[in-house]
Design an enzyme around this catalytic site. Structure first.
Site, PDB file in Angstrom:
ATOM      1  CB  THR A  17      -0.943   0.118   1.133  1.00  0.00           C
ATOM      2  OG1 THR A  17      -1.572  -1.058   1.665  1.00  0.00           O
ATOM      3  CG2 THR A  17      -1.702   1.001   0.835  1.00  0.00           C
ATOM      4  NE  ARG A  21       5.089   0.066   5.566  1.00  0.00           N
ATOM      5  CZ  ARG A  21       3.924   0.614   6.221  1.00  0.00           C
ATOM      6  NH1 ARG A  21       3.314   0.212   6.983  1.00  0.00           N
ATOM      7  NH2 ARG A  21       3.980   2.317   5.459  1.00  0.00           N
ATOM      8  CB  SER A 112       3.674   4.106   8.184  1.00  0.00           C
ATOM      9  OG  SER A 112       2.944   5.483   9.217  1.00  0.00           O
ATOM     10  CG  HIS A 113       1.409   1.611  11.003  1.00  0.00           C
ATOM     11  ND1 HIS A 113       1.317   2.689   9.767  1.00  0.00           N
ATOM     12  CD2 HIS A 113       0.815   0.608  11.258  1.00  0.00           C
ATOM     13  CE1 HIS A 113       0.954   1.060   8.941  1.00  0.00           C
ATOM     14  NE2 HIS A 113       0.945   0.087   9.827  1.00  0.00           N
ATOM     15  CE  LYS A 125       5.879   7.125   3.103  1.00  0.00           C
ATOM     16  NZ  LYS A 125       4.825   7.096   4.477  1.00  0.00           N
ATOM     17  CG  ASP A 276       1.993   7.849  11.346  1.00  0.00           C
ATOM     18  OD1 ASP A 276       2.297   8.628  11.604  1.00  0.00           O
ATOM     19  OD2 ASP A 276       1.954   6.674  10.375  1.00  0.00           O
ATOM     20  CG  ASP A 278       5.258   8.091   8.454  1.00  0.00           C
ATOM     21  OD1 ASP A 278       4.214   7.786   8.931  1.00  0.00           O
ATOM     22  OD2 ASP A 278       4.219   8.143   6.797  1.00  0.00           O
ATOM     23  CG  ASP A 280       1.812   9.656   7.394  1.00  0.00           C
ATOM     24  OD1 ASP A 280       1.565   8.863   8.214  1.00  0.00           O
ATOM     25  OD2 ASP A 280       1.783   8.787   5.841  1.00  0.00           O
ATOM     26  NE  ARG A 281      -1.672   4.926   9.197  1.00  0.00           N
ATOM     27  CZ  ARG A 281      -2.108   4.162   9.827  1.00  0.00           C
ATOM     28  NH1 ARG A 281      -2.436   3.230   9.944  1.00  0.00           N
ATOM     29  NH2 ARG A 281      -1.414   3.170   8.560  1.00  0.00           N
ATOM     30  CB  SER A 364      -6.052   3.684   8.735  1.00  0.00           C
ATOM     31  OG  SER A 364      -5.535   4.246   7.430  1.00  0.00           O
ATOM     32  CE  LYS A 375      -1.286   8.081   6.639  1.00  0.00           C
ATOM     33  NZ  LYS A 375      -1.069   7.172   5.312  1.00  0.00           N
ATOM     34  NE  ARG A 495      -5.383  -3.024   7.569  1.00  0.00           N
ATOM     35  CZ  ARG A 495      -4.647  -3.089   8.671  1.00  0.00           C
ATOM     36  NH1 ARG A 495      -4.830  -3.389   9.337  1.00  0.00           N
ATOM     37  NH2 ARG A 495      -3.438  -2.937   7.889  1.00  0.00           N
TER      38      ARG A 495
HETATM   39  C1  VG1 Z   1      -2.540   1.174   5.556  1.00  0.00           C
HETATM   40  C2  VG1 Z   1      -3.850   1.517   6.173  1.00  0.00           C
HETATM   41  C3  VG1 Z   1      -3.939   2.876   5.040  1.00  0.00           C
HETATM   42  C4  VG1 Z   1      -2.637   3.436   4.594  1.00  0.00           C
HETATM   43  C5  VG1 Z   1      -1.616   2.866   4.703  1.00  0.00           C
HETATM   44  C6  VG1 Z   1      -0.058   3.438   4.893  1.00  0.00           C
HETATM   45  O1  VG1 Z   1      -2.685  -0.292   4.955  1.00  0.00           O
HETATM   46  O2  VG1 Z   1      -5.272   1.010   6.578  1.00  0.00           O
HETATM   47  O3  VG1 Z   1      -5.059   3.137   4.829  1.00  0.00           O
HETATM   48  O4  VG1 Z   1      -2.868   4.074   3.947  1.00  0.00           O
HETATM   49  O5  VG1 Z   1      -1.929   1.928   6.126  1.00  0.00           O
HETATM   50  O6  VG1 Z   1      -0.166   4.045   6.104  1.00  0.00           O
HETATM   51  P1  VG1 Z   1      -2.911  -1.631   5.221  1.00  0.00           P
HETATM   52  O7  VG1 Z   1      -2.654  -2.456   3.649  1.00  0.00           O
HETATM   53  O8  VG1 Z   1      -2.420  -1.956   6.206  1.00  0.00           O
HETATM   54  O9  VG1 Z   1      -4.922  -1.481   5.319  1.00  0.00           O
HETATM   55  V1  VG1 Z   1       1.157   4.936   6.280  1.00  0.00           V
HETATM   56  O10 VG1 Z   1       0.392   5.570   7.696  1.00  0.00           O
HETATM   57  O11 VG1 Z   1       1.774   3.779   6.623  1.00  0.00           O
HETATM   58  O12 VG1 Z   1       1.384   5.796   5.341  1.00  0.00           O
HETATM   59 CO    CO Z   2       2.253   7.340   8.591  1.00  0.00          CO
END
Ligand code: VG1
Ligand code: CO
Length: 542
Positions: A17, A21, A112-113, A125, A276, A278, A280-281, A364, A375, A495
């Site tokens: 996504t 990673r 990210s998280h 990315k 989070d 990075d 963005d959340r 999310s 975001k 999910r």
């Molecule tokens: C998750 C979230 C999605 C978000 C993605 C990247 O993806 O559900 O809404 O855009 O992480 O977010 P997935 O495929 O695991 O459901 V982040 O904060 O990594 O930039």
């Molecule tokens: Co993030």
């Protein structure tokens, strides 16, 4: 000076996504990160001498890959690299730097998280010149290149000092170490009424912000404490750590539970927020009142005109498919176009670029607008602060007012983590096969109206993305969505997104688990979660 290093393609490392990673140990293999970065440099659009933005969330291995990327940029004909001091750039700040400085793109180093540290996760990315995540066409080309690549290019040069602002020359490449916060803070001042928020703070409005030992700490301290006047200590865990203090930098009820405890205590501050890894959340919690990310999107959209940057109104609202339909009701009331896209911020890029949407969001905990192409966690926090300062009401009062006007979408996401991939795939395959027989089926008080496998046609470039998750819609506006995560690094994560709509005049003041109980049972009956996975309960509920 360029050195050509022979290399071999690696197999099957398809970006998910949000970029590539993997475990740190995978990235530490000789040539692994270089292979991916070279594949990016080989396929993306960039004129000779163009600018590359570089930075990450500060996690373990960040500085190593930054030095690798700088040497490779020098060998690949870039003219300039803008790198955040200490290797730090939040994802939204990087998006802004790319746009503001006319870069051809940027590499953002983050998982990210996901947790960080030698045994945890790392990620890379690529964002394109509009500041947004590379769209699917580009990520697919990068992936294809990783399958055929046979060399990468580098130069022999010493590490750049990342901790001192200023410019170093490596051959024809200028490497400029920039303040990671300055441009971003200036952008926020241009969108929000800082003096109104400052006055609200002076009149006693208080806040707790948990940076989760991740990248937002320096941004939050500068903006919330230095510029808006919140008390010292408002920002907790404000120093980015390589292992995030051993925690998951994921702003939800599970991983940010200390913030929840603060916000539900008798002496809670007025407002609580977290971000989070990075940056963005965002997580928004008022005194004694959690706001679901889906509701936050709807509430921000309904009130955005109260902030100077959005005083002219919105052009449209977009949400990812699993995000609740709360925002759709706002769009309807404001007579705005509303878009439903697949999961992942890259799908909002064209809508934002072409002026079809102003505000976008994901369940999310990602919300953002056309100010950047990512975001943006702190942006959402500041828009909330601006709205609360203008309206002079509590988070709880704002939420109740919103539900009374639009109805309430009770919402939860259930995650089943680290499932054996074949079991998760079998569950999804069987579910997809059963789609045509689902409509009309009844589960207690719920009757399925229709079910499909979500597919999206981009209204701007006409590209189609199919197989984006199964939607089961019930009569009356309730819904269950099933999809597999694209960001995990261990097995598969299922999910399950649960949403129950209560219209105006309905049950607007109940507990979410009680309101979702029927849907949870129906979800298991429809998909056979226990049957396929042996799990009787989710690992994480958010
Ligand atoms: C998750 C979230 C999605 C978000 C993605 C990247 O993806 O559900 O809404 O855009 O992480 O977010 P997935 O495929 O695991 O459901 V982040 O904060 O990594 O930039
Ligand atoms: Co993030």
């Amino acid at each position: 000076m360029t050195r050509i290093v022979p290399s071999q393609p690696y197999s099957g490392q398809k970006p998910g996504t949000s970029g590539l990673r993997k475990k740190v140990k995978v990235f530490q293999q000789p040539g692994y990160a270089e292979n991916f970065i070279q594949s990016v440099f080989d396929v993306v659009e960039r004129a000779p001498g163009s600018t590359l933005v570089l930075g990450g969330d500060g996690r373990y291995h960040n500085r190593t890959v930054i030095q690798q990327a700088i040497r490779m940029a020098a060998a690949n004909g870039y003219g300039k690299v803008l790198v955040g001091k200490g290797g730090i750039l939040s994802t939204p700040a990087a998006s802004n730097v790319i746009r503001k400085h006319g870069a051809s793109g940027g590499l953002i180093l983050s998982a990210s998280h996901n947790p960080g540290g030698p045994d945890e996760d790392f990620g890379i990315k690529y964002n394109i010149a509009n500041g947004g995540p590379a769209p699917e066409g580009v990520t697919e080309a990068i992936h294809a290149r990783t399958q055929t690549i046979d060399r990468w290019l580098t130069v022999d040069a010493p590490d750049v000092d990342l901790d001192t602002l200023g410019t170093t020359q490596i051959g024809a490449l200028a490497v400029e170490v920039i303040d990671p916060v300055a441009d971003y803070a200036q952008l926020m001042e241009s969108l929000f009424d800082f003096s109104a928020i400052r006055a609200h703070v002076q009149s006693g409005f208080s806040m707790a912000f948990d940076a989760m030992s991740a990248v937002t700490g320096p941004y939050a301290i500068e903006i919330l404490e230095n510029r808006l006047g919140f008390a010292r200590g408002t920002v907790r865990n404000g120093i980015p750590l390589e292992d995030f203090g051993g925690h998951h930098p994921d702003p939800n009820m599970v991983h940010a539970h200390e913030l929840f405890e603060t916000m539900f205590a008798p002496d809670a501050p007025d407002f609580g927020a977290a971000s989070d890894g990075d940056g963005d959340r965002n997580l928004i919690v008022g005194r004694g009142r959690f706001i679901t990310p889906s509701d936050s999107l709807a509430m921000l959209a309904a009130n955005a005109h109260l902030a100077p940057g959005y005083a002219g109104g919105l052009k449209g609202i977009a949400r990812s498919m699993p995000t609740s339909a709360a925002a759709d009701r706002v769009a309807e009331a404001l007579d705005l176009p509303c878009f439903e896209t697949p999961t992942g911020w890259k799908f909002f890029g064209n809508l934002l670029d072409s002026g079809m949407a102003t505000i976008c969001g994901e369940e999310s905990a990602g919300t953002g607008s056309d100010h950047v192409r990512e975001k943006d966690g702190l942006w959402a926090v500041l828009l909330w602060l601006n709205i609360l300062a203008v309206r002079g009401i509590s988070v709880d009062a704002l939420a109740r007012d919103h539900w009374a006007r639009f109805g309430r979408n009770y919402y939860a996401r259930h995650d089943y983590e680290a499932l054996p991939t074949e079991k998760a795939d079998a569950l999804m395959a069987q579910l997809k096969e059963s789609l045509s027989s689902l409509s009309g089926k009844v589960f207690g008080t719920l009757e399925i109206a229709e079910a499909d496998n979500f597919s999206y046609r981009d209204p701007v470039d006409g590209s189609t993305s199919s197989n984006q998750g199964v939607r089961v819609m019930f009569r009356g506006g309730s819904r269950v969505v099933f999809r597999l995560s694209g960001t995990g690094t261990e097995g598969a994560t299922l999910r399950v997104y649960l949403e129950r709509y209560e219209p105006v005049g309905g049950d607007l003041d109940r507990e979410t688990p009680e309101m979702l109980a029927d849907l949870i049972a129906a979800a298991d009956a429809i998909a056979g979660i226990t049957h396929h996975t042996g799990r009787t309960a989710p690992d994480v509920v958010t």
